[in-house]
Design a protein around this motif. Structure first.
Motif, PDB file in Angstrom:
ATOM      1  N   LEU A 196      60.411  35.185  38.509  1.00  0.00           N
ATOM      2  CA  LEU A 196      59.786  36.420  38.999  1.00  0.00           C
ATOM      3  C   LEU A 196      58.655  36.860  38.072  1.00  0.00           C
ATOM      4  N   ALA A 197      58.874  36.736  36.765  1.00  0.00           N
ATOM      5  CA  ALA A 197      57.858  37.133  35.795  1.00  0.00           C
ATOM      6  C   ALA A 197      56.595  36.276  35.923  1.00  0.00           C
ATOM      7  N   ARG A 198      56.778  34.974  36.127  1.00  0.00           N
ATOM      8  CA  ARG A 198      55.628  34.083  36.274  1.00  0.00           C
ATOM      9  C   ARG A 198      54.784  34.478  37.490  1.00  0.00           C
ATOM     10  N   LEU A 199      55.448  34.827  38.577  1.00  0.00           N
ATOM     11  CA  LEU A 199      54.723  35.197  39.786  1.00  0.00           C
ATOM     12  C   LEU A 199      53.965  36.507  39.596  1.00  0.00           C
ATOM     13  N   ILE A 200      54.608  37.489  38.959  1.00  0.00           N
ATOM     14  CA  ILE A 200      53.947  38.766  38.693  1.00  0.00           C
ATOM     15  C   ILE A 200      52.749  38.554  37.769  1.00  0.00           C
ATOM     16  N   GLN A 201      52.936  37.742  36.743  1.00  0.00           N
ATOM     17  CA  GLN A 201      51.852  37.459  35.812  1.00  0.00           C
ATOM     18  C   GLN A 201      50.664  36.829  36.524  1.00  0.00           C
ATOM     19  N   SER A 202      50.938  35.830  37.353  1.00  0.00           N
ATOM     20  CA  SER A 202      49.856  35.160  38.076  1.00  0.00           C
ATOM     21  C   SER A 202      49.153  36.117  39.039  1.00  0.00           C
ATOM     22  N   SER A 203      49.932  36.942  39.741  1.00  0.00           N
ATOM     23  CA  SER A 203      49.341  37.882  40.692  1.00  0.00           C
ATOM     24  C   SER A 203      48.500  38.934  39.986  1.00  0.00           C
ATOM     25  N   MET A 204      48.965  39.401  38.823  1.00  0.00           N
ATOM     26  CA  MET A 204      48.214  40.408  38.094  1.00  0.00           C
ATOM     27  C   MET A 204      46.890  39.843  37.574  1.00  0.00           C
ATOM     28  N   ARG A 205      46.905  38.626  37.079  1.00  0.00           N
ATOM     29  CA  ARG A 205      45.671  38.025  36.593  1.00  0.00           C
ATOM     30  C   ARG A 205      44.679  37.806  37.728  1.00  0.00           C
ATOM     31  N   GLN A 206      45.197  37.457  38.899  1.00  0.00           N
ATOM     32  CA  GLN A 206      44.327  37.296  40.057  1.00  0.00           C
ATOM     33  C   GLN A 206      43.762  38.637  40.503  1.00  0.00           C
ATOM     34  N   SER A 207      44.605  39.676  40.473  1.00  0.00           N
ATOM     35  CA  SER A 207      44.171  41.000  40.911  1.00  0.00           C
ATOM     36  C   SER A 207      43.083  41.560  40.009  1.00  0.00           C
ATOM     37  N   ARG A 208      43.125  41.216  38.732  1.00  0.00           N
ATOM     38  CA  ARG A 208      42.130  41.749  37.794  1.00  0.00           C
ATOM     39  C   ARG A 208      40.722  41.225  38.089  1.00  0.00           C
ATOM     40  N   THR A 209      40.630  40.157  38.855  1.00  0.00           N
ATOM     41  CA  THR A 209      39.305  39.629  39.188  1.00  0.00           C
ATOM     42  C   THR A 209      38.759  40.230  40.483  1.00  0.00           C
ATOM     43  N   GLU A 210      39.556  41.043  41.164  1.00  0.00           N
ATOM     44  CA  GLU A 210      39.112  41.619  42.433  1.00  0.00           C
ATOM     45  C   GLU A 210      38.087  42.732  42.196  1.00  0.00           C
ATOM     46  N   GLU A 211      37.278  42.984  43.209  1.00  0.00           N
ATOM     47  CA  GLU A 211      36.197  43.958  43.076  1.00  0.00           C
ATOM     48  C   GLU A 211      36.710  45.380  42.897  1.00  0.00           C
ATOM     49  N   TYR A 212      37.821  45.721  43.565  1.00  0.00           N
ATOM     50  CA  TYR A 212      38.296  47.105  43.454  1.00  0.00           C
ATOM     51  C   TYR A 212      38.771  47.418  42.035  1.00  0.00           C
ATOM     52  N   VAL A 213      39.249  46.393  41.305  1.00  0.00           N
ATOM     53  CA  VAL A 213      39.644  46.604  39.916  1.00  0.00           C
ATOM     54  C   VAL A 213      38.403  46.765  39.041  1.00  0.00           C
ATOM     55  N   GLN A 214      37.412  45.933  39.268  1.00  0.00           N
ATOM     56  CA  GLN A 214      36.175  46.038  38.498  1.00  0.00           C
ATOM     57  C   GLN A 214      35.496  47.382  38.740  1.00  0.00           C
ATOM     58  N   THR A 215      35.605  47.871  39.980  1.00  0.00           N
ATOM     59  CA  THR A 215      35.021  49.180  40.294  1.00  0.00           C
ATOM     60  C   THR A 215      35.739  50.293  39.542  1.00  0.00           C
ATOM     61  N   ALA A 216      37.085  50.209  39.499  1.00  0.00           N
ATOM     62  CA  ALA A 216      37.860  51.223  38.777  1.00  0.00           C
ATOM     63  C   ALA A 216      37.522  51.211  37.294  1.00  0.00           C
TER      64      ALA A 216
END
Length: 317
Positions: A196-216
């Motif tokens: 579960l931790a590996r999946l959360i880690q991978s998803s979080m790293r992917q989410s950090r590259t999204e535009e809405y995160v960069q905008t925030a």
């Protein structure tokens, strides 16, 4: 929401029907004869044949299946060939032990998985990421039975911190019962928590590259706000899907863990029934396991629809 669930009921029923067929066929395809087990080692061929006829094993498999399925649909899972007790009573006596183990293991799995996953997905220091990656890899590579044996040796034999054999129900004595539960639940939860931790880690790293995160980030949002409000929330959907599967795996892993820690749950009942060719008990246990897995999957999809309304809307079209 109601339409969302109704659309998934036919597939759930189809899975249960297919499971009932497999649950009926697989024990009968395995070597061994329950009639011989009931008759005992000194029984002759005539006595075994009489018992087979009495149990209905002389009838075609289709007739046996329809008779068994009719009982299941009425809530009657039959009577154990070996003990003569109702299958429902046998499972009911053991169900509480396995549920207590699985629930505590699930609590450990979710807590440890979230902590490790968020830490690994949020850390920007290379040494910290490497350490967390090494921890997750080690836990993933270590099977539950080996983790259980190591914990039993360290905390039950070497230091004698917790009991390693037997059980006490939480309903009888919560303080003592939790002591008997800690080691097996922890051993059962660790490999699943790492997954579960590996999946959360991978998803979080992917989410950090999204535009809405960069905008925030560009708007000056704090790192904590970005992580909790934007990154973590949008990373939980895939983790929730994995959580449903991991909870099902906990029930399967409980068979081995209960054997290691001498717990009297459904796992030990499954092992004993398989050795004795007690078909009706095995069939009921298979149906129960798959039924719980199907229910968990439906609950997972409900959780996904709450996190992402687009899923709920697509399910109602």
């Amino acid at each position: 929401m109601n339409r969302f669930l109704i659309r998934r009921i036919p597939s759930a029923l189809l899975v249960l029907f297919a499971t009932s067929v497999l649950a009926f066929l697989l024990p009968r395809m395995a070597p061994g004869d329950p009639a011989a087990a009931v008759a005992g080692p000194d029984a002759g061929p005539e006595e075994i044949a009489a018992i087979r006829a009495d149990l209905g094993f002389d009838k075609p498999w289709v007739s046996q299946y329809l008779h068994w399925l009719g009982g299941v649909l009425r809530g009657d899972f039959g009577t154990s060939y070996i003990t003569g007790r109702s299958v429902t009573d046998l499972i009911g006596d053991r169900f509480g032990s396995t549920v207590q183990l699985a629930l505590l293991a699930a609590l450990f799995m979710i807590t440890i998985g979230l902590l490790l996953g968020v830490a690994a997905g949020s850390s920007r220091r290379p040494w910290a990421r490497s350490l967390l990656d090494l921890t997750c890899t080690t836990l993933l590579a270590t099977p539950a039975f080996l983790t259980g044996l190591l914990l039993a040796l360290l905390l039950g034999v070497a230091w004698q911190v917790l009991p390693v054999s037997g059980e006490v129900s939480l309903f009888d004595n919560a303080e003592i019962g939790i002591q008997y539960l800690l080691l097996p639940a922890f051993a059962l939860a660790l490999p699943q928590a790492a997954s579960l931790a590996r999946l959360i880690q991978s998803s979080m790293r992917q989410s950090r590259t999204e535009e809405y995160v960069q905008t925030a980030v560009a708007k000056g949002a704090s790192a904590r706000r970005v992580t909790v409000r934007h990154v973590l929330r949008n990373s939980l959907a895939s983790a929730l899907v994995s959580l449903g599967m991991r909870l099902g795996d906990l029930l399967g892993g409980a068979i081995v863990i209960e054997a290691i820690f001498a717990r009297n749950g459904l796992g030990s009942l499954a092992v004993t029934s398989s050795a004795q060719r007690d078909y009706l008990v095995i069939e009921a246990l298979i149906l129960l396991a798959v039924g719980i897995a199907v229910l968990l999957q439906l609950l997972t999809e409900v959780g996904l629809s709450l996190l992402d309304p687009r899923i709920r809307l697509e399910g109602t079209r």
